[in-house]
Design a protein around this motif. Sequence first.
Motif, short mmCIF file in Angstrom:
data_model
loop_
_atom_site.label_atom_id
_atom_site.label_comp_id
_atom_site.label_asym_id
_atom_site.label_seq_id
_atom_site.Cartn_x
_atom_site.Cartn_y
_atom_site.Cartn_z
N ARG A 7 0.83 -1.19 0.00
CA ARG A 7 0.00 0.00 0.00
C ARG A 7 0.87 1.25 0.00
O ARG A 7 1.94 1.26 0.61
CB ARG A 7 -0.90 0.00 1.23
N PRO A 8 0.41 2.31 -0.68
CA PRO A 8 1.19 3.54 -0.68
C PRO A 8 1.24 4.15 0.71
O PRO A 8 0.33 3.98 1.53
CB PRO A 8 0.42 4.44 -1.66
N THR A 9 2.31 4.87 0.99
CA THR A 9 2.47 5.52 2.29
C THR A 9 1.44 6.65 2.41
O THR A 9 1.38 7.52 1.54
CB THR A 9 3.88 6.11 2.45
N PRO A 10 0.63 6.66 3.46
CA PRO A 10 -0.34 7.74 3.62
C PRO A 10 0.36 9.07 3.91
O PRO A 10 1.48 9.10 4.42
CB PRO A 10 -1.20 7.29 4.80
N VAL A 11 -0.34 10.13 3.58
CA VAL A 11 0.24 11.47 3.64
C VAL A 11 -0.38 12.29 4.77
O VAL A 11 -1.59 12.21 5.02
CB VAL A 11 0.02 12.19 2.29
N ILE A 12 0.45 13.07 5.45
CA ILE A 12 -0.01 14.14 6.32
C ILE A 12 0.33 15.45 5.61
O ILE A 12 1.49 15.74 5.33
CB ILE A 12 0.67 14.10 7.70
N LEU A 13 -0.71 16.21 5.27
CA LEU A 13 -0.55 17.45 4.53
C LEU A 13 -0.53 18.62 5.50
O LEU A 13 -1.43 18.75 6.34
CB LEU A 13 -1.69 17.60 3.54
N VAL A 14 0.46 19.48 5.40
CA VAL A 14 0.59 20.64 6.28
C VAL A 14 0.49 21.90 5.44
O VAL A 14 1.28 22.11 4.50
CB VAL A 14 1.92 20.63 7.05
N LEU A 15 -0.49 22.74 5.76
CA LEU A 15 -0.67 24.02 5.08
C LEU A 15 -0.42 25.14 6.08
O LEU A 15 -0.81 25.04 7.25
CB LEU A 15 -2.10 24.13 4.53
N GLY A 16 0.21 26.20 5.62
CA GLY A 16 0.46 27.31 6.53
C GLY A 16 1.48 28.27 5.99
O GLY A 16 1.95 28.15 4.85
N ALA A 17 1.85 29.22 6.82
CA ALA A 17 2.82 30.24 6.41
C ALA A 17 3.83 30.43 7.53
O ALA A 17 4.87 29.77 7.56
CB ALA A 17 2.09 31.55 6.08
N GLU A 18 3.51 31.27 8.48
CA GLU A 18 4.46 31.65 9.53
C GLU A 18 4.89 30.46 10.37
O GLU A 18 6.05 30.35 10.77
CB GLU A 18 3.83 32.73 10.39
N TYR A 19 3.97 29.54 10.68
CA TYR A 19 4.27 28.45 11.59
C TYR A 19 4.29 27.08 10.89
O TYR A 19 4.29 26.04 11.55
CB TYR A 19 3.25 28.43 12.74
N ARG A 20 4.27 27.11 9.57
CA ARG A 20 4.22 25.85 8.82
C ARG A 20 5.42 24.96 9.14
O ARG A 20 5.26 23.76 9.40
CB ARG A 20 4.16 26.14 7.32
N GLN A 21 6.62 25.54 9.12
CA GLN A 21 7.82 24.73 9.34
C GLN A 21 7.87 24.18 10.75
O GLN A 21 8.32 23.04 10.96
CB GLN A 21 9.09 25.54 9.06
N ALA A 22 7.39 24.94 11.72
CA ALA A 22 7.36 24.44 13.10
C ALA A 22 6.47 23.21 13.20
O ALA A 22 6.81 22.23 13.88
CB ALA A 22 6.87 25.55 14.04
N VAL A 24 5.71 21.16 10.70
CA VAL A 24 6.39 20.09 9.97
C VAL A 24 7.43 19.42 10.85
O VAL A 24 7.55 18.18 10.90
CB VAL A 24 7.03 20.63 8.68
N ASP A 25 8.21 20.22 11.56
CA ASP A 25 9.26 19.67 12.44
C ASP A 25 8.67 18.78 13.52
O ASP A 25 9.19 17.68 13.80
CB ASP A 25 10.06 20.81 13.08
N VAL A 26 7.58 19.23 14.13
CA VAL A 26 6.94 18.46 15.20
C VAL A 26 6.42 17.12 14.67
O VAL A 26 6.63 16.05 15.28
CB VAL A 26 5.78 19.26 15.82
N LEU A 27 5.75 17.16 13.51
CA LEU A 27 5.17 15.94 12.95
C LEU A 27 6.24 14.99 12.41
O LEU A 27 6.11 13.77 12.52
CB LEU A 27 4.18 16.29 11.84
N THR A 28 7.30 15.55 11.85
CA THR A 28 8.36 14.71 11.30
C THR A 28 9.03 13.89 12.38
O THR A 28 9.34 12.70 12.17
CB THR A 28 9.40 15.59 10.58
N MET A 29 9.26 14.48 13.54
CA MET A 29 9.93 13.77 14.64
C MET A 29 9.17 12.52 15.06
O MET A 29 9.77 11.51 15.40
CB MET A 29 10.12 14.71 15.84
N ARG A 30 7.86 12.58 15.02
CA ARG A 30 7.05 11.46 15.53
C ARG A 30 6.49 10.54 14.46
O ARG A 30 6.29 9.35 14.71
CB ARG A 30 5.88 12.02 16.36
#
Length: 562
Positions: A7-22, A24-30
């Motif tokens: 099965r393909p890897t499911p996606v978590i989509l993150v939309l944003g501007a000022e805090y988007r990278q923050a 992404v960092d939180v979700l990537t770690m876990r």
Amino acid sequence: MTPPGTRPTPVILVLGAEYRQAMVDVLTMRYSAEYEIVAPASMEEAIEVLTELKTGSRPVALAACEFFAGGEKATHLLAKFQKFMPTARRLVYVPVERFRGSVAQLRESLAEGRLDLYLMLPQGARDEEFHTAISETLSDWAQSVNYSEIDGTRIIADGPSPDLSRIRDFLDRMGLPNTVHAPDSPAGVAALAAAGPDAVMPLLQASNSDEIISNPSNADLGAVLYGRPTDIGEDAVCDLVVVGAGPAGLGAAVYAASEGLDTLVIDQGPIGGQAGTSSMIRNYLGFPRGISGMRLAQRARSQAVRFGARFLAGHQVTGLRIGEGPDGSHVVELGDDTVRGRTVLIATGVEYRRLGIDALEDLVGRGVNYGAAASTSREVKHKDVYVVGGGNSAGQAAVHLSRFARSVTILVRREGLAATMSSYLIREIEGNPRITVRPRTVVTDGGGEGRLEWLTLHDVDAGTDERVEAAGLYLLIGAAPMCSWLPNDVARDDLGFVLAGADTPWQSWQGGRPPEPFATTVPGIFVAGDIRCGSMKRVASASGEGAGVVPLVHAHLAPDAG
């Protein structure tokens, strides 16, 4: 490129501007080991990414959008993307400095079903409350779309059938991962060879087992987990036998077992009862993000087992003999088998009334379903379905189906939903563009070649009929008490609901006083939940009634009782 057969890897989509990278960092770690974190930097890129995901059939599990991202309301952005990812769970994440100002707006979006949850950005690396919310949301998504990498119980079937629907629904509600294989698949060929020439499909092969069960009954399915009545022991006498494993029965089981009572719970189906089919219960105390009926039942079952309660799933109670045990205990009949209890709780609840249209009864399991049948929702993807009923169960089923179906139409005989459905569900339905309510409308006919393809709808006021295309019909109408197994000693009202407390006939009162609440006309026989005359027909009240029976059981079992 996804390897063939996986099965393909499911996606978590993150939309944003000022805090988007923050974020992404939180979700990537876990979560990066099991999910791909995708974070487009602009609206144009987001549309391109979503189009690519949809074209490539890569599932989006979670869409997280920053509050006021890109100058637009986050809920509006998520609504725009909904057509690309209808099954995805929707999250708005809020930086701490904007949280207070966001609550009122987000509360409205939650109430109308445009949003699944909103969370404050984590304040540290181990914000476990944040991650608990994310994990539960992802788990809910995986369960609802049957997205599992586990090679669990295998079912060999040659097409849709009532038995296949029954088996899948039972396994899903018991939390057992399962996959359906065609007879000519490698798994199917191997199972058929092992089963022999007399095998009748569907076949069942439990995980980590070579045993093949031909067209298993509910009792066969329940025995895989909990055994059979003969395992209880001929001479065993339980303190409390609970008949019915819905919220009332589970509430009684948890409290009785936790207080040291030898407790046995019996249900003719999977654990959870009618409430276990609810896709999402949002008004149950202590679950602000809601909880599915299946998960609530699983947690209650685990809790009761931890305290020592025993379960028999898939076994139908066929009779009750009052005080006929050698020690005066009550004898509960399960076909040819029996178990004994010093006290018995009637918690069998209610069942949906049959529609009574022969052409549709013949298609049960082939597009026609009694109850929510969440396991069938994936079969109606991009199709039109109809839900008959105006209660909370019907509303929850419609909301769940709207994540898959092209359209969901709720049919009610009444003028609307206000008299029978909770306000929060009505608001969610009104805010869902895929759901339509047709009042004063009933189903009068239907059919199809091998499965449901069309329905005839009758307008009660206009007296006109309309034929519509339909891939699914979900019937959640009425409440018929499940009590044909009870003897006449247990008094019931004209509709068959069990009488208790002050509602019992005065002739059964002792010393001019009625029995205790939840006590029936037979000493040691109690009732709780939807089958009790006058009950609220709500999950919270049923579980409370079940717990409220336990002090009465203690009083009855006390040495000086009576």
